[in-house]
Design a protein around this motif. Structure first.
Motif, short mmCIF file in Angstrom:
data_model
loop_
_atom_site.label_atom_id
_atom_site.label_comp_id
_atom_site.label_asym_id
_atom_site.label_seq_id
_atom_site.Cartn_x
_atom_site.Cartn_y
_atom_site.Cartn_z
N ASP A 1 0.83 -1.21 0.00
CA ASP A 1 0.00 0.00 0.00
C ASP A 1 0.87 1.26 0.00
O ASP A 1 1.57 1.53 0.98
N PRO A 2 0.82 2.07 -1.07
CA PRO A 2 1.64 3.29 -1.10
C PRO A 2 1.17 4.35 -0.12
O PRO A 2 1.91 5.29 0.16
N GLU A 3 -0.03 4.21 0.41
CA GLU A 3 -0.57 5.21 1.32
C GLU A 3 0.21 5.29 2.62
O GLU A 3 0.10 6.27 3.36
N ARG A 4 1.01 4.27 2.91
CA ARG A 4 1.80 4.32 4.14
C ARG A 4 2.85 5.43 4.11
O ARG A 4 3.40 5.81 5.14
N ALA B 1 2.04 8.39 2.63
CA ALA B 1 1.30 9.61 2.28
C ALA B 1 1.46 10.72 3.31
O ALA B 1 1.41 11.90 2.97
#
Length: 213
Positions: free
Chosen positions: A59-62, A64
């Motif tokens: 998950d790239p949101e980590r 963000a």
């Protein structure tokens, strides 16, 4: 920053590993001297180029909420099965070909090497048309510290998808590999010291402390 924008590489910070010896998670986000290791690598890369990418799966949101990573594209592997650093290098090549076609090279850097030498990019950049790879003061190759012509991306895709090739050095050896040796950094620090375990993290903290401001 060296050269015109067309001569700069696109840098990719390779953070796609599991970090199992660190207990999981993103080891580049562990801190030494109060600064995340990944940020130290990013700051060094920004001295060489105006475009830095982050190769990271899941998950790239980590990433963000990290202001210091704002504007850094996060790329997942385009090849299934987590084939390793070569897949991150390929993702960066594809991104550069699509978004910055004037650029000719990818500079790959591991996310866990906080002491990279300031002269790394200029030394690699003068090595000609093949793959230029760093060698540490101990004589060991640093396969993920290298400069890659983007024109190799189709060969790299075939090697990954059709041959199942996983070794970075083996692919580089096919394409005019040039080794560039770097000396010890001030204070006797290995410029390619990498953090793979809690003990390495503690040693890096000691090295930062002893180096002073």
């Amino acid at each position: 920053m060296t050269g015109s924008s067309g001569q700069m590489p696109v840098a990719v910070l390779l953070a796609g590993g599991w970090a199992s010896r660190m207990g999981g998670g993103d080891k580049g986000l562990r801190e030494i001297g109060g600064v995340p290791v990944l940020r130290r690598v990013l700051d060094r890369a920004r001295g060489w180029t105006d475009r830095v990418l982050l190769s990271a799966n899941d998950d790239p949101e980590r990433f963000a909420g990290l202001d210091w990573l704002a504007g850094v594209p996060v790329l997942a592997d385009g090849v299934p099965g987590r084939p390793g650093p070569l897949a991150g290098i390929l993702a960066a090549m594809d991104w550069a070909a699509d978004n910055m076609p004037e650029r000719s090279h990818i500079l790959s850097l591991p996310c866990d090497t906080p002491f990279l030498p300031a002269g790394l990019w200029p030394a690699l950049a003068v090595q000609g048309r093949g793959v230029a790879m760093a060698v540490g003061p101990d004589g060991n190759r640093q396969p993920t510290v290298a400069l890659w012509p983007i024109t190799l991306r189709h060969d790299l895709r075939r090697a990954l998808a059709e041959e199942g090739l996983r070794k970075v050095g083996a692919f580089a050896a096919r394409h005019g590999l040039v080794e560039v040796t770097f000396p010890l950094a001030p204070g006797g620090i290995d410029p390619f010291f990498n953090i793979n375990s809690p003990a390495d993290l503690a040693e890096a903290e000691t090295l930062i402390h002893n180096a002073g401001p």
